[in-house]
Design an enzyme around this catalytic site. Structure first.
Site, PDB file in Angstrom:
ATOM      1  N   HIS A 106      -8.050  -5.273  -0.098  1.00  0.00           N
ATOM      2  CA  HIS A 106      -6.745  -4.622   0.024  1.00  0.00           C
ATOM      3  C   HIS A 106      -5.947  -5.127   1.230  1.00  0.00           C
ATOM      4  O   HIS A 106      -4.748  -5.321   1.159  1.00  0.00           O
ATOM      5  CB  HIS A 106      -6.977  -3.109   0.138  1.00  0.00           C
ATOM      6  CG  HIS A 106      -5.725  -2.303   0.211  1.00  0.00           C
ATOM      7  ND1 HIS A 106      -4.804  -2.262  -0.821  1.00  0.00           N
ATOM      8  CD2 HIS A 106      -5.229  -1.502   1.190  1.00  0.00           C
ATOM      9  CE1 HIS A 106      -3.801  -1.469  -0.475  1.00  0.00           C
ATOM     10  NE2 HIS A 106      -4.026  -1.002   0.730  1.00  0.00           N
ATOM     11  N   ASP A 107      -6.650  -5.344   2.344  1.00  0.00           N
ATOM     12  CA  ASP A 107      -5.983  -5.763   3.583  1.00  0.00           C
ATOM     13  C   ASP A 107      -5.336  -7.140   3.486  1.00  0.00           C
ATOM     14  O   ASP A 107      -4.625  -7.546   4.405  1.00  0.00           O
ATOM     15  CB  ASP A 107      -6.975  -5.761   4.753  1.00  0.00           C
ATOM     16  CG  ASP A 107      -6.869  -4.480   5.573  1.00  0.00           C
ATOM     17  OD1 ASP A 107      -5.996  -3.650   5.241  1.00  0.00           O
ATOM     18  OD2 ASP A 107      -7.651  -4.315   6.523  1.00  0.00           O
ATOM     19  N   ARG A 115     -11.652   6.814   9.870  1.00  0.00           N
ATOM     20  CA  ARG A 115     -11.176   5.439   9.880  1.00  0.00           C
ATOM     21  C   ARG A 115     -12.271   4.464   9.412  1.00  0.00           C
ATOM     22  O   ARG A 115     -11.983   3.505   8.689  1.00  0.00           O
ATOM     23  CB  ARG A 115     -10.712   5.078  11.300  1.00  0.00           C
ATOM     24  CG  ARG A 115     -10.265   3.648  11.463  1.00  0.00           C
ATOM     25  CD  ARG A 115      -9.060   3.327  10.604  1.00  0.00           C
ATOM     26  NE  ARG A 115      -8.465   2.054  10.965  1.00  0.00           N
ATOM     27  CZ  ARG A 115      -7.420   1.518  10.350  1.00  0.00           C
ATOM     28  NH1 ARG A 115      -6.861   2.165   9.341  1.00  0.00           N
ATOM     29  NH2 ARG A 115      -6.933   0.369  10.725  1.00  0.00           N
ATOM     30  N   ASP A 138      -8.893  -6.595  -4.443  1.00  0.00           N
ATOM     31  CA  ASP A 138      -8.470  -5.272  -3.970  1.00  0.00           C
ATOM     32  C   ASP A 138      -9.006  -4.204  -4.923  1.00  0.00           C
ATOM     33  O   ASP A 138      -8.580  -4.123  -6.065  1.00  0.00           O
ATOM     34  CB  ASP A 138      -6.927  -5.231  -3.929  1.00  0.00           C
ATOM     35  CG  ASP A 138      -6.372  -3.923  -3.380  1.00  0.00           C
ATOM     36  OD1 ASP A 138      -7.158  -2.969  -3.155  1.00  0.00           O
ATOM     37  OD2 ASP A 138      -5.148  -3.857  -3.172  1.00  0.00           O
ATOM     38  N   SER A 146       0.831  -1.196   0.000  1.00  0.00           N
ATOM     39  CA  SER A 146       0.000   0.000   0.000  1.00  0.00           C
ATOM     40  C   SER A 146       0.876   1.261   0.000  1.00  0.00           C
ATOM     41  O   SER A 146       1.728   1.396  -0.887  1.00  0.00           O
ATOM     42  CB  SER A 146      -0.946  -0.041   1.198  1.00  0.00           C
ATOM     43  OG  SER A 146      -1.997   0.858   1.042  1.00  0.00           O
TER      44      SER A 146
END
Lengths: 204, 395
Positions: free
Chosen positions: B365-366, B236, B332, B166
């Site tokens: 993505h994580d 967040r 992602d 990232s």
């Protein structure tokens, strides 16, 4: 993208055509077996392109520089003459535009090594003649409707195409059904009948 | 491995880490200013870092890990604020793909961060107060310059590898582009050579949420003794959605209700996903500085490697001898595979050595932070092959 499931008798022939230490791009490198062979025996600076993600991931896990890509659409990203050899082993017949791919190979590489199954082999001819159906053999086990091999050609067809794109045949090797080389002094017609596989070293 | 006494999570602990961290620090004095992309010369400044393993005699076995937006230097040790395990212990450690028995692994808190390196929560030496928004805007290239100075401090001429996902992947690409001869191998995961318009849009939502919180006090909340808790928390929550995939969210939470049989016809967290996001938001506030979040997101927004080379990304890597490994994930949508493929094609065009794998996963993505065996085997194969080429491993 390489679609032959049998042991690769063409690999040793290809390896014999590559000079040690050369820069090599293997288009349709499968799981990276040929590239690894070339790195280990010829100390080449090898790169690969492979259509199937499984093949790419296996190649990278072997420590090879391989990316996911399509011979038909992704060769344009490579610079002119970036490689000494570009290899297309058992992949030509699975491309959408073989002529364009071959032209690209000789733009990217000083030389191109192309191996393919010969559809002019006598067993193919006999199968079609006797059965009246598209040949399904041990080496090419697919039915006509599910085959990735959409552009079969014979050795004679291939030789014609090299002339059309102005490529020079530097070396040609035909292998019979036992993986043995067919005598070099035989005429093309003989090769076309008895060569089950062909390996061509081309230059611009 | 560094161990910390059991930490008490909370805001005090967090400000403590910003100004007086558990991590070792290197202070760069007025003789070593950092010239930022903004034109400002930052001096003095501090970099906090963690390291694992031993640097070998010829200093050729160093691997720099670059952390992501809300990550930090605590890669493979217990976190001093949260008490949780290191964020990349799956990948980094003894016998792991990034083997700390073999390599000297270094990770520094990025410039602009809030875990000990100079950032908006650090004290401005001219005023004796926190920098807040008086700190110059920091770019990805600035972060990398600061890391290069840290590498100099260790006497390391060339890093064996730079690895990150990232925002960390952006730093990897920047390293390989602007300090090419100092990077033998580069691993860039779930990243891109630029931040897309959609990504900038999500970041702007987050920043506006922080700045709309009255407790933010124009960035002076540390002096005012307030915390823009709600603003950062909402930022967040929104960002966290972009790190997951629809499939993974639905698999995990579905439309399940939180500790109740029926909806309440109100605005409580009826659904498990709401409760989960609220928890993610609130726990983030306990460990991250709101202004630092503004600076980090801005750094990512400004990143555009091709733009620095007249729009030709291949030129960013011209003549590169670095070996690259690019990794993307099928689900992602923050840094989709197309972004990685663009980088791979540019590297091809530059004649660079590149491996590019796309990992099949629905974890979004994580996934780069999670247990993804195929990613580990690709990185392991790449690192081992590069180590052989560098003479760090027997053939």
């Amino acid at each position: 993208m390489s679609v032959n499931t049998t042991p690769r008798v063409d690999f040793d022939v290809i390896a014999s055509l590559v000079n040690p230490g050369a820069r090599v791009l293997d288009v349709g490198c499968g799981d990276g077996e040929l590239l690894e062979l070339l790195q280990n025996t010829k100390n080449v600076d090898g790169r690969g392109v492979e259509l199937s993600q499984k093949g790419v991931n296996e190649s990278v896990a072997r420590g090879l520089s391989v990316i996911q890509g399509d011979a038909d659409s992704d060769l344009k990203y490579y610079p002119d003459a970036g490689f000494d050899y570009v290899i297309l082993s058992q992949t030509l017949q699975a491309t959408r535009n073989p002529k364009n791919v071959l032209t690209e190979l000789l733009r990217i590489g000083e030389k191109a090594i192309v191996s393919f199954p010969n559809f002019g082999h006598w067993r193919m001819r006999a199968s079609l003649l006797v059965n009246g159906r598209m040949p399904v053999t041990e080496e090419l086990p697919y039915s006509w409707y599910d085959t990735p091999n959409i552009h079969f050609c014979t050795i004679s067809d291939f030789v014609d195409m090299t002339k059309e794109i102005g490529a020079q045949v530097e070396t040609a090797v035909a292998l019979n059904a036992f993986g043995q080389r067919i005598g070099f002094n035989m005429p093309w017609g003989f090769w076309n009948l008895f060569g089950q596989q062909a390996v061509f070293l081309l230059r611009r | 491995m560094t161990k910390f006494s059991k930490p008490s999570a909370g805001i005090d602990q967090k400000s403590q880490e910003a100004t007086n961290p558990h991590s070792p620090v290197v202070d760069f004095g007025v003789d070593k200013p950092l010239h930022l992309d903004s034109g400002v010369s930052l001096s003095p400044f501090r970099i906090a870092y963690q390291s694992y393993g031993e640097l070998n005699a010829d200093k050729s076995n160093a691997i720099l890990i670059c952390h992501a937006l809300t990550g930090d230097q605590h890669v493979a040790n217990v976190h001093p604020v949260t008490g949780k395990n290191g964020w990349w212990e799956t990948l980094v450690g003894p016998g792991k793909p990034i083997d700390t028995d073999r390599f000297f692994v270094l990770c520094s808190n990025v410039l602009g961060g809030c875990l000990g390196s100079t950032g908006p929560a650090s004290i401005n030496p001219e005023t004796g107060k926190p920098w807040a928004l008086d700190l110059s805007i920091i770019t990805i290239a600035d972060m990398v310059r600061a890391q290069a100075m840290l590498i100099d401090h260790f006497g390391i001429k060339q890093l064996f590898a730079v690895v990150g996902g990232s925002m960390g992947g952006m730093q990897v690409l920047e390293w390989a582009s602007s300090h090419s001869d100092r990077v033998f191998a580069a691993v860039a995961i779930a990243t891109g050579a630029r931040h897309s318009s959609q990504n900038i849009a999500f970041h702007e939502v987050g920043r506006q949420a922080v700045m709309a919180d009255p407790e933010w006090k124009e960035g002076r909340y540390l002096e005012e003794g307030t915390v823009p808790r709600k603003g950062l928390s909402v930022a967040r929550m929104a960002a966290h959605i972009t790190y997951l995939s629809e499939t993974a969210l639905h698999r995990k939470f579905g439309r399940n209700l939180q500790d109740r049989q029926n909806v309440t016809f109100g605005f409580d967290a009826d659904f498990q996903i709401e409760s989960y996001l609220r928890h993610q938001g609130m726990s983030f506030v306990d460990r991250f500085d709101p202004n630092s979040y503004l600076y980090m997101t801005r750094a990512m927004d400004y990143f555009d490697l091709a733009a620095e080379h007249q729009g030709r990304l291949a030129d960013a890597f011209a003549g590169s001898r670095t070996r690259f490994c690019i990794v993307s994930f099928t689900s992602d949508w923050l840094f989709p595979t197309s972004e990685s493929r663009t980088v791979a094609h540019a590297l091809n065009a530059a004649g660079a050595s590149v491996s590019f794998v796309e990992i099949e996963t629905d974890r979004g993505h994580d996934a780069f932070l999670l247990d993804e065996p195929e990613m580990f085997s690709a990185i392991n194969g790449f690192i081992r092959s590069a180590a052989r080429a560098r003479g760090l491993l027997q053939p």
